[in-house]
Design an enzyme around this catalytic site. Structure first.
Site, PDB file in Angstrom:
ATOM      1  CE  LYS A 206      -3.536   2.367   2.650  1.00 43.80           C
ATOM      2  NZ  LYS A 206      -4.541   2.330   3.700  1.00 43.80           N
ATOM      3  CD  GLU A 212       8.750  -6.035   7.327  1.00 43.27           C
ATOM      4  OE1 GLU A 212       8.558  -4.923   6.805  1.00 43.27           O
ATOM      5  OE2 GLU A 212       8.416  -6.315   8.489  1.00 43.27           O
ATOM      6  N   GLY A 266      -5.010  -1.726   4.883  1.00 39.75           N
ATOM      7  CA  GLY A 266      -4.193  -2.862   4.436  1.00 39.75           C
ATOM      8  C   GLY A 266      -4.888  -4.192   4.668  1.00 39.75           C
ATOM      9  NE  ARG A 267      -6.660  -3.784  10.790  1.00 37.29           N
ATOM     10  CZ  ARG A 267      -5.942  -2.690  10.985  1.00 37.29           C
ATOM     11  NH1 ARG A 267      -4.744  -2.581  10.406  1.00 37.29           N
ATOM     12  NH2 ARG A 267      -6.377  -1.701  11.722  1.00 37.29           N
ATOM     13  CD  GLU A 352      -2.129  -4.596  11.445  1.00 38.67           C
ATOM     14  OE1 GLU A 352      -1.028  -5.164  11.570  1.00 38.67           O
ATOM     15  OE2 GLU A 352      -2.555  -4.209  10.343  1.00 38.67           O
ATOM     16  CG  HIS A 383      -3.825 -35.912  16.037  1.00 41.32           C
ATOM     17  ND1 HIS A 383      -3.979 -37.143  16.636  1.00 41.32           N
ATOM     18  CD2 HIS A 383      -4.837 -35.799  15.131  1.00 41.32           C
ATOM     19  CE1 HIS A 383      -5.007 -37.778  16.091  1.00 41.32           C
ATOM     20  NE2 HIS A 383      -5.557 -36.967  15.174  1.00 41.32           N
ATOM     21  CE  LYS A 511       5.057  -1.031   9.348  1.00 41.90           C
ATOM     22  NZ  LYS A 511       4.114  -0.393   8.438  1.00 41.90           N
TER      23      LYS A 511
HETATM   24  O1  F6P Z   1       1.333  -4.510   9.765  1.00 41.30           O
HETATM   25  C1  F6P Z   1       1.212  -3.126   9.600  1.00 41.30           C
HETATM   26  C2  F6P Z   1       0.853  -2.779   8.222  1.00 41.30           C
HETATM   27  O2  F6P Z   1       0.815  -1.414   8.112  1.00 41.30           O
HETATM   28  C3  F6P Z   1      -0.467  -3.427   7.807  1.00 41.30           C
HETATM   29  O3  F6P Z   1      -1.566  -2.718   8.185  1.00 41.30           O
HETATM   30  C4  F6P Z   1      -0.265  -3.581   6.345  1.00 41.30           C
HETATM   31  O4  F6P Z   1      -1.149  -4.504   5.838  1.00 41.30           O
HETATM   32  C5  F6P Z   1       1.182  -4.031   6.296  1.00 41.30           C
HETATM   33  O5  F6P Z   1       1.818  -3.274   7.294  1.00 41.30           O
HETATM   34  C6  F6P Z   1       1.858  -3.865   4.970  1.00 41.30           C
HETATM   35  O6  F6P Z   1       1.885  -2.525   4.563  1.00 41.30           O
HETATM   36  P1  F6P Z   1       2.104  -2.126   3.062  1.00 41.30           P
HETATM   37  O7  F6P Z   1       1.018  -2.710   2.254  1.00 41.30           O
HETATM   38  O8  F6P Z   1       2.083  -0.615   3.045  1.00 41.30           O
HETATM   39  O9  F6P Z   1       3.444  -2.646   2.626  1.00 41.30           O
END
Ligand code: F6P
Length: 543
Positions: A206, A212, A266-267, A352, A383, A511
């Site tokens: 987003k 990452e 995002g979620r 979240e 199990h 972060k």
């Molecule tokens: O985990 C925090 C967050 O901001 C989520 O809300 C989001 O889905 C994720 O990081 C990834 O963010 P982005 O889509 O901006 O890389």
């Protein structure tokens, strides 16, 4: 509503006190109509909550919270595009992403968002047709055989989970992989089985700044450029983002960038262009069916009275367990291998969203919010951790999800799966008293001494609450409705708890600190100012 001080809340506290000593078995004995009065149907779904520790009277009292907290008013605010994510000044309009063209506009800041939504959907459809039709070629002229989605959190969990959930609908030739973790092991193991010439990367973020994703994207780019040269990037990288300027800076052709908008959390973004890898995995028609299922659930949520409102009922049952019976967790137990990633997906959606400590006015909350959500596909969980649910002595509300018909119909499997699912909810509800166990062991021919020795180990308290959601089958429509069900459940709970479910400042803090530690680990900044543990860990890595 300030939950803890509302009259309806206090009445529920009293109801919890007066039913605390009543076992679920007694509740079933007291009401022979318990299943019919504490279950509901929607389309061809069945929600059985008769094994929850509620009565019809308690359900009635819980339903008062819906009005007291003004859930209908908040639904109206969400649909109107108000900035209900007030700490970030944003609307939460994910419902627009599955709104059918025929049903009129959805406004955000006075403008209809639907033309832009439809435009991006059309671009996804066309792109998938090019890839599936082998018209889109890699830099060497070969068709794409493998897609790697690079994203994390909402830019990974949704499409990853849905790709597995719809395994029965997968494109026969195209393989879709997911990489999320910053640990190089994730990307390296996926790339090990791939050829640069036939691989397409979808960089999904987003913000297009997430550490990452940017690291994995840079490493993937390096892998490709080493093999095919810089010019190959245009044929092997596409992006999904709200930040198209950053996408261009990364070197991805703007023509290969799929947009979405800041009013999509995002979620909550699976329904947007973040669903592109899913479209590639199962085809646009199946994705459209999933959107239709989600929209059907939206319509149900917006119009059904609370007593027949699936998201409303699930929300209220969890509020009962969390705030009145003191459960601090919930086990999500899909009896479906295809839904194995659902617990992980819902961990982000639920924890979240509603793992918060202050209310909408920024004041400390007086009540617990989202319980810890965990789980695993049945029967595997049986199990592993079910022993603790049966005899560990903790309240663990369980949510079973199972389909009447299998998505992979191997003879002999599905009946056994159903039997196990229903047996677990029965055992958790019923338990087995010491007297029952004693009688059973004695009848098996054991000596009185053996019986007395073994009976305590083989008795179960039961009274463990559970809900069972029975779906007709796992298909795109039902999956869409299921996921929208949980989105709205989370929303109802946030309204009753008086919290903002659409921000995630806790994640942002982590972060920020990682950004501060990186130059120290790289040796570019001093350790001064760090606590002795963090400084000690860094020193140990560098020694
Ligand atoms: O985990 C925090 C967050 O901001 C989520 O809300 C989001 O889905 C994720 O990081 C990834 O963010 P982005 O889509 O901006 O890389």
């Amino acid at each position: 509503m300030k939950p803890a001080t509302a009259a309806a809340w206090k009445a529920l506290t009293g109801a919890a006190e007066s039913t605390r000593g009543t076992h679920l078995c007694e509740m079933f004995a007291a009401n022979t109509q318990r299943f019919s009065s504490l279950s509901m149907r929607w389309n061809d779904w069945l929600l059985d909550y008769s094994k929850q520790r509620v009565t019809t009277d308690i359900m009635g009292r819980l339903q008062v919270l819906w009005q007291t907290a003004d859930v209908p008013g908040w639904i109206a605010r969400m649909r109107a595009g108000d900035a209900i994510n007030h700490s970030e000044g944003r609307a939460a309009l994910h419902i627009a992403l599955r709104h059918p063209a025929s049903k009129g506009p959805i406004l955000h800041a006075g403008r209809d968002v639907m033309p832009a939504v439809r435009h991006e959907l059309g671009r996804m459809r066309d792109f998938a047709a090019q890839i599936h039709g082998r018209h889109w070629r890699g830099a060497t002229g070969e068709p794409i055989t493998d897609v790697v989605n690079i994203g994390i959190g909402g830019s990974d969990l949704g499409p990853r989970m849905a790709t597995q959930a719809l395994a029965a609908f997968r494109h026969p030739e195209l393989k879709v992989h997911y990489v999320a973790n910053l640990d190089g092991a994730d990307l390296a193991t996926v790339l090990a089985g791939l050829q640069p010439r036939t691989t397409l990367f979808v960089i999904a973020s987003k913000t297009f700044t997430t550490q990452e994703t940017m690291q994995n994207a840079a490493s993937a780019r390096h892998w490709l450029v080493q093999a095919l040269g810089e010019a190959a990037v245009a044929r092997h990288f596409v992006a999904v983002s709200t930040n198209l300027a950053e996408v261009a800076r990364f070197g991805i052709d703007p023509a290969n960038a799929f947009a979405f908008w800041d009013w999509v959390g995002g979620r909550y973004s699976l329904w947007s262009t973040i669903g592109l890898p899913l479209v590639l995995a199962v085809g646009f028609d199946n994705f459209s069916r999933m959107l239709a299922g989600a929209h059907a659930m939206d319509e149900h949520f917006f119009s059904a009275p609370v007593a027949e409102n699936l998201p409303g009922l699930l929300a209220l049952l969890e509020i009962w367990n969390t705030n009145f019976l003191g459960a601090d967790n919930r086990a999500l137990l899909p009896y479906s291998q295809s839904l194995a990633l659902l617990p992980r997906y819902l961990q982000q959606l639920e924890m979240e969203s509603n793992g918060k400590q202050v209310d909408r006015q920024g004041l400390p909350l007086q009540c617990a919010t989202a319980p810890v959500l965990w789980g695993e596909a049945g029967t595997n969980g049986q199990h592993a951790f079910y022993q603790l649910i049966h005899q560990g002595g903790r309240p663990i509300p369980c949510e079973f999800i199972v389909c009447k018909h299998p998505d992979f119909a191997l003879p002999g499997h599905h009946e056994k799966l159903l039997a196990n699912c229903f047996a677990q909810s029965e055992a958790l509800m019923r338990g087995k008293t010491l007297a029952e166990t004693t009688a059973e062991l004695a009848a098996s021919g054991m000596s009185a001494e053996q019986v007395a020795f073994l009976a305590p180990y083989r008795s179960f308290p039961g009274n463990q609450p559970s809900t069972t959601l029975l779906l007709p089958r796992l298909d795109p429509f039902n999956l869409g409705a299921l996921l929208a069900l949980y989105e709205h459940k989370v929303f109802v709970q946030s309204v009753i708890w008086d919290i903002n479910p659409f921000d995630q400042w806790g994640v942002e803090y982590g972060k920020q600190l990682a950004g501060r530690l990186l130059p120290i680990i790289e040796g570019k900044a001093p350790t001064a100012g760090l606590d002795s543990s963090t400084a000690g860990l860094i020193a140990a890595c560098k020694s």
